[in-house]
Design a protein around this motif. Structure first.
Motif, PDB file in Angstrom:
ATOM      1  N   VAL A 105      -5.935  -4.804   4.315  1.00 14.04           N
ATOM      2  CA  VAL A 105      -6.826  -3.786   3.752  1.00 14.04           C
ATOM      3  C   VAL A 105      -8.031  -3.584   4.662  1.00 14.04           C
ATOM      4  O   VAL A 105      -8.478  -2.453   4.877  1.00 14.04           O
TER       5      VAL A 105
ATOM      6  N   ILE B 102      -1.048   0.522   1.609  1.00 11.09           N
ATOM      7  CA  ILE B 102      -1.950  -0.199   0.693  1.00 11.09           C
ATOM      8  C   ILE B 102      -1.747   0.299  -0.735  1.00 11.09           C
ATOM      9  O   ILE B 102      -1.757  -0.485  -1.693  1.00 11.09           O
ATOM     10  N   ARG B 103      -1.538   1.570  -0.901  1.00 13.31           N
ATOM     11  CA  ARG B 103      -1.354   2.143  -2.240  1.00 13.31           C
ATOM     12  C   ARG B 103      -0.057   1.697  -2.900  1.00 13.31           C
ATOM     13  O   ARG B 103      -0.043   1.288  -4.056  1.00 13.31           O
TER      14      ARG B 103
ATOM     15  N   GLU C  69     -11.658   4.467  -1.589  1.00  9.99           N
ATOM     16  CA  GLU C  69     -10.459   3.881  -2.199  1.00  9.99           C
ATOM     17  C   GLU C  69     -10.135   2.522  -1.586  1.00  9.99           C
ATOM     18  O   GLU C  69      -9.837   1.551  -2.297  1.00  9.99           O
TER      19      GLU C  69
ATOM     20  N   ALA D  89     -10.001  -1.433  -2.930  1.00 13.87           N
ATOM     21  CA  ALA D  89      -8.814  -2.265  -2.740  1.00 13.87           C
ATOM     22  C   ALA D  89      -9.176  -3.579  -2.058  1.00 13.87           C
ATOM     23  O   ALA D  89      -8.597  -4.639  -2.359  1.00 13.87           O
TER      24      ALA D  89
ATOM     25  N   THR E 229     -10.593  -5.981  -4.587  1.00 19.54           N
ATOM     26  CA  THR E 229      -9.509  -6.549  -5.396  1.00 19.54           C
ATOM     27  C   THR E 229      -8.759  -7.619  -4.618  1.00 19.54           C
ATOM     28  O   THR E 229      -8.435  -8.700  -5.143  1.00 19.54           O
TER      29      THR E 229
END
Length: 233
Positions: free
Chosen positions: A118, A165-166, A223, A227, A230
């Motif tokens: 990420v 990543i999504r 975004e 991430a 997280t």
């Protein structure tokens, strides 16, 4: 243009003859790996030796130039310890964009965590954002459409890793990536795939593309920053 299925075995053969057991890995990257090469494309080879000095680089260069179109051979060359010490956040996309032709790349890499991947994605997108803004400010307005070409190349890599990543899917090529993106993102990526000469686009069109590019990068940075939070928990 070369045919990788015949050219790469030749490259591996001459490198093994010269470096022997010192040759740890040879892989293909770039446009030839993606099936997107043109007559002007470099041949991007990843080569890892046990150690690397200037004499090795000179020998490596001279060997590749004995092959058809070997003057186009470029890419990434390094020693084993240096690759193992490389910043992990740069290596996920690097490894995914490599087809092995000799050896195994995985044991030569450091551990790459989700957080590293990420971080690499965020660095990629933020770098493109900066490049787009700088190009718009410092570039020649009369050549603005042409200057988008380099930015669109960077956009592909930024969208490629962001989509991974999504959803955990890593697209091999632009065509494959188009099938994964939203309609708006796919339209933006297609702008860089347009076969029409960049110079044929109007300045107004170019400005609209700069705006769309900055908007996408800005939204993707937010975004990816979320991430990263997280991933680090």
């Amino acid at each position: 243009m070369i045919e990788p299925v015949s050219w790469m075995p030749q490259a591996v053969r001459v490198l093994r003859e010269r470096f022997g057991a010192r040759l740890l890995f040879v892989g293909l990257q770039g446009s030839y790996r993606r099936g997107e090469a043109t007559e002007e494309s470099d041949i991007d080879i990843l080569t890892v030796l046990d150690t690397l000095d200037l004499a090795d680089l000179a020998a490596y260069r001279d060997l590749l130039r004995t092959l058809p179109e070997g003057e186009k051979a470029a890419g990434f060359t390094c020693g084993q310890r240096q690759l193992l010490s490389w910043p992990a956040f740069e290596l996920f996309q690097f490894s995914q964009d490599t087809d092995a032709w000799y050896g195994d790349l995985a044991p030569l890499l450091p551990v790459i965590r989700r957080e590293d991947t990420v971080t690499g994605a965020l660095a990629n997108v933020s770098g493109l954002y900066h490049q787009a803004a700088h190009t718009f400010l410092a570039g020649d307005p009369a050549r603005r459409a042409a200057e988008l070409k380099g930015l669109h190349k960077g956009l592909f890599f930024a969208m490629q890793i962001t989509e991974y990543i999504r959803h955990g899917v890593y697209a091999r090529s632009r065509r494959e990536l188009l099938s994964l993106l939203s309609e708006t993102e796919a339209d933006l990526l297609r702008q860089g795939m347009d076969a029409a000469p960049a110079e044929a686009r109007t300045r107004n069109d170019a400005d609209m593309q700069f705006q769309a590019l900055l908007q996408w990068c800005g939204d993707a940075m937010v975004e990816l920053a979320r991430a990263k939070q997280t991933a680090s928990r």
